[in-house]
Design a protein around this motif. Structure first.
Motif, PDB file in Angstrom:
ATOM      1  N   VAL A   1     -16.463 -25.795 -35.181  1.00 12.66           N
ATOM      2  CA  VAL A   1     -15.789 -24.673 -34.526  1.00 12.66           C
ATOM      3  C   VAL A   1     -16.743 -23.482 -34.421  1.00 12.66           C
TER       4      VAL A   1
ATOM      5  N   PHE B   1     -13.880 -23.979 -44.819  1.00  9.44           N
ATOM      6  CA  PHE B   1     -15.099 -24.288 -44.091  1.00  9.44           C
ATOM      7  C   PHE B   1     -16.034 -25.194 -44.885  1.00  9.44           C
TER       8      PHE B   1
ATOM      9  N   LEU C   1     -17.724 -24.250 -39.517  1.00 11.18           N
ATOM     10  CA  LEU C   1     -17.403 -23.104 -38.685  1.00 11.18           C
ATOM     11  C   LEU C   1     -18.520 -22.073 -38.632  1.00 11.18           C
TER      12      LEU C   1
ATOM     13  N   LYS D   1     -13.405 -27.348 -41.691  1.00  5.64           N
ATOM     14  CA  LYS D   1     -14.150 -27.251 -40.457  1.00  5.64           C
ATOM     15  C   LYS D   1     -15.565 -26.747 -40.729  1.00  5.64           C
TER      16      LYS D   1
ATOM     17  N   LEU E   1      -7.698 -19.971 -40.117  1.00  8.00           N
ATOM     18  CA  LEU E   1      -8.823 -20.862 -40.388  1.00  8.00           C
ATOM     19  C   LEU E   1      -9.466 -20.342 -41.657  1.00  8.00           C
TER      20      LEU E   1
ATOM     21  N   GLY F   1     -18.212 -20.560 -44.590  1.00  3.19           N
ATOM     22  CA  GLY F   1     -18.461 -20.221 -43.201  1.00  3.19           C
ATOM     23  C   GLY F   1     -19.892 -19.752 -42.958  1.00  3.19           C
TER      24      GLY F   1
END
Length: 203
Positions: free
Chosen positions: A137, A175, A195, A193, A172, A47
């Protein structure tokens, strides 16, 4: 502060290099403050963390994200009317049609320090599954949403909503691409994702 400093933990809450490098992968981190623990695990998950101490810094961060990814002409998919209202002055266009966007902007319920995941539910996702969402995201959250564990987060949701507990509770967590399979039942059916987390200090 440069964009890379912001994206990778710059600012007041920057985790010391020594803390991040000397703590072995399997060493217990129970003594770490909840915010540092979350940051370490969240970055390990892939992330991108942006800590902000004011709405002005949040505004600057969102513009940096847009510029970095060339999203100036990309509408953001959002399902939260209050979030859309909050960012309505940021020269961002929003859409309620998921097929019109490759960027999903949302809030969350809690940030889980234990594994660096983000706890969401039907209040953020409605009935949609994570793998149905755009691959990019942006999550807007505050430091008061940090909790130690998933169990603590679930208890907080139960206390907040009482008998009207929201559905579609999930996390979530992924990442970046990985060959590891998660055994966390809350991440079942999830997908990787790209993110960004905009974390506003509110304590």
């Amino acid at each position: 502060m440069g964009i890379l400093d912001i994206l990778f933990g710059g600012g007041k809450k920057k985790i010391s290099k020594e803390t991040a490098e000397t703590r072995g992968e399997h060493m217990p981190d129970l003594l770490l403050p909840v915010d540092e623990k979350f940051t370490i695990h969240f970055k390990k998950n892939g992330g991108k963390f942006i800590y902000c101490i004011s709405d002005k810094e949040v505004s600057k961060a969102i513009h940096n994200i847009i510029e970095e990814n060339s999203w100036e002409d990309h509408p953001f998919f959002a399902m939260n009317s209050q979030l859309v209202k909050k960012f309505s002055k940021e020269n961002i266009s929003f859409t309620e049609k998921i097929k019109e966007s490759d960027v999903f902007m949302t809030t969350c319920e809690h940030l889980i320090a234990q594994n660096g995941s983000i706890l969401v539910c039907s209040n953020q996702l409605m009935e949609k599954k994570i793998n149905e969402l755009p691959s990019n995201v942006i999550v807007y959250a505050t430091t008061s949403q940090l909790v130690e564990s998933i169990g603590e987060g679930l208890k907080a949701i139960k206390k907040k909503y009482g008998p009207s507990i929201p559905a579609n509770i999930t996390t979530l967590k992924h990442f970046k691409a990985t060959e590891e399979n998660s055994d966390d039942f809350l991440t079942y059916g999830s997908s990787t994702k790209n993110l960004y987390l905009l974390l506003l200090e509110d304590l």
